[in-house]
Design a protein around this motif. Structure first.
Motif, PDB file in Angstrom:
ATOM      1  N   SER A 182       0.831  -1.214   0.000  1.00  0.00           N
ATOM      2  CA  SER A 182       0.000   0.000   0.000  1.00  0.00           C
ATOM      3  C   SER A 182       0.859   1.255   0.000  1.00  0.00           C
ATOM      4  CB  SER A 182      -0.904   0.017   1.235  1.00  0.00           C
ATOM      5  OG  SER A 182      -1.649  -1.176   1.328  1.00  0.00           O
ATOM      6  N   PHE A 183       0.611   2.110  -0.990  1.00  0.00           N
ATOM      7  CA  PHE A 183       1.206   3.447  -1.051  1.00  0.00           C
ATOM      8  C   PHE A 183       0.228   4.386  -0.342  1.00  0.00           C
ATOM      9  CE2 PHE A 183       2.814   1.144  -4.701  1.00  0.00           C
ATOM     10  CZ  PHE A 183       4.117   1.592  -4.876  1.00  0.00           C
ATOM     11  N   VAL A 184       0.671   5.054   0.723  1.00  0.00           N
ATOM     12  CA  VAL A 184      -0.222   5.921   1.499  1.00  0.00           C
ATOM     13  C   VAL A 184       0.265   7.366   1.382  1.00  0.00           C
ATOM     14  CG1 VAL A 184      -1.171   6.424   3.783  1.00  0.00           C
ATOM     15  CG2 VAL A 184      -0.766   4.051   3.090  1.00  0.00           C
ATOM     16  N   THR A 185      -0.606   8.255   0.965  1.00  0.00           N
ATOM     17  CA  THR A 185      -0.232   9.658   0.756  1.00  0.00           C
ATOM     18  C   THR A 185       0.407  10.275   2.004  1.00  0.00           C
ATOM     19  OG1 THR A 185      -1.076  11.889   0.360  1.00  0.00           O
ATOM     20  CG2 THR A 185      -2.647  10.329   1.253  1.00  0.00           C
ATOM     21  N   ASP A 199       4.132   3.861 -13.389  1.00  0.00           N
ATOM     22  CA  ASP A 199       5.227   4.234 -12.480  1.00  0.00           C
ATOM     23  C   ASP A 199       5.200   3.380 -11.210  1.00  0.00           C
ATOM     24  OD1 ASP A 199       5.857   6.177 -14.299  1.00  0.00           O
ATOM     25  OD2 ASP A 199       5.074   7.845 -13.124  1.00  0.00           O
ATOM     26  N   PHE A 200       4.003   3.066 -10.729  1.00  0.00           N
ATOM     27  CA  PHE A 200       3.865   2.241  -9.519  1.00  0.00           C
ATOM     28  C   PHE A 200       4.262   0.790  -9.818  1.00  0.00           C
ATOM     29  CE2 PHE A 200       1.254   5.927  -8.976  1.00  0.00           C
ATOM     30  CZ  PHE A 200       1.388   6.253  -7.634  1.00  0.00           C
ATOM     31  N   PHE A 201       3.833   0.286 -10.973  1.00  0.00           N
ATOM     32  CA  PHE A 201       4.202  -1.082 -11.340  1.00  0.00           C
ATOM     33  C   PHE A 201       5.727  -1.190 -11.486  1.00  0.00           C
ATOM     34  CE2 PHE A 201      -0.052  -0.982 -13.822  1.00  0.00           C
ATOM     35  CZ  PHE A 201      -0.754  -1.154 -12.645  1.00  0.00           C
ATOM     36  N   ASP A 202       6.327  -0.225 -12.189  1.00  0.00           N
ATOM     37  CA  ASP A 202       7.784  -0.252 -12.409  1.00  0.00           C
ATOM     38  C   ASP A 202       8.540  -0.220 -11.079  1.00  0.00           C
ATOM     39  OD1 ASP A 202       7.320  -0.277 -15.117  1.00  0.00           O
ATOM     40  OD2 ASP A 202       7.863   1.834 -15.453  1.00  0.00           O
TER      41      ASP A 202
END
Ligand code: NAG
Ligand code: NAG
Ligand code: NAG
Ligand code: NAG
Length: 243
Positions: A182-185, A199-202
């Motif tokens: 999880s990317f959390v702001t 960009d997130f997949f890479d």
């Protein structure tokens, strides 16, 4: 009935203005490129109700809202009302050249005790379909909002990383059959989020063992309430996965 051009326009105008509200534990409606689902998977962990309303869909854009009120089970998510981009499903990660997305959203009502996230939920696995199954390897969440101390599954593995034009804290932990990342702001609510999911997949391929020889099983965006009440309104959501 004789359909004049004028009456056809009148019918089209009425269709465009119509909204449709979903109630009940698990109901979906197809709209344009998306499926909007009212998915109250955790409702038994608390008390409350929720609705989801489709306003419009055109091409790869959709407008919708959800209204809910939940109490009890403070550490349990009650639901994930969300839209699913149907054309993204089954794409091989290594084939993807870009995945532009934008999300204009706001809380129109919010209780002072709200605990909730607003998030993408992206499923990757060894087969093109069956998100959330034993073929799923990664669940990638992107939290564009966190209210009331809501936190993701797992533990924090990185802080203040820059991916897709924003800064995030990263969490990771095992889930049923897969790993949830999880990317959390760290920038507060990203009400006018605009980015490229590639960009997130890479980033995850380079740093967290995501295989690019796996498939997108679903690209969803919605909200996970724990407790409290709110109306979350999306004026415009858009995602396209290009190969
Ligand atoms: C929450 O709901 C899920 C799904 O119904 C269930 O498996 C789980 O045991 C519940 N958790 C609690 C704490 O009641
Ligand atoms: C959802 O809709 C039902 C049926 O109209 C209504 O009874 C309920 O109060 C609504 N829930 C919320 C949270 O708006
Ligand atoms: C940002 O999002 C809000 C809420 O949806 C919207 O009213 C506003 O027009 C958006 N601003 C821009 C610059 O897109
Ligand atoms: C995955 O689930 C399916 C359907 O429930 C089952 O047939 C299969 O044996 C399972 N595979 C593994 C590796 O557990």
């Amino acid at each position: 009935m004789k359909l004049t051009l004028l009456s056809i326009f009148a019918i089209l105008a009425r269709c465009a203005a119509a909204s449709q509200t979903l109630t009940g534990q698990w109901t979906c409606v197809d709209s344009g490129a998306y499926e909007l689902c009212q998915n109250l998977w955790g409702e038994d962990n608390g008390t409350g109700s929720q609705n989801a309303t489709l306003y419009s869909a055109s091409g790869d854009s959709i407008s919708w809202s959800t209204t809910y009120t939940w109490s009890g089970g403070q550490y349990d998510v009650k639901s994930y009302s969300s839209v699913n981009q149907l054309s993204a499903n089954g794409m091989l990660l290594s084939d993807i050249t870009s995945a532009p997305t934008s999300w204009d959203w706001e809380y129109q009502e919010i209780s002072s005790d709200l605990v909730a996230d607003v998030s993408y939920d992206i499923w990757v696995g060894t087969t093109p379909d069956d998100p959330g199954s034993n073929t799923t390897t990664f669940e990638i969440m992107i939290w564009v909002s966190t209210e009331g101390g809501a936190g993701p599954l797992g533990s924090q593995v990185a802080s203040d990383i820059s991916v897709g034009g924003y800064t995030w804290n990263l969490y990771e932990g095992p889930n049923t059959y897969w790993e949830t990342i999880s990317f959390v702001t760290t920038e507060g609510n990203l009400n006018n989020f605009s980015s490229d999911l590639k960009d997130f997949f890479d980033y995850l391929v380079a740093n967290y063992g995501l295989s690019s020889e796996q498939y997108l099983q679903a690209v969803e965006s919605g909200t996970e309430p724990f407790t409290g009440s709110a109306t979350l309104y999306t004026s415009n959501f858009h995602v396209v996965v290009n190969i």
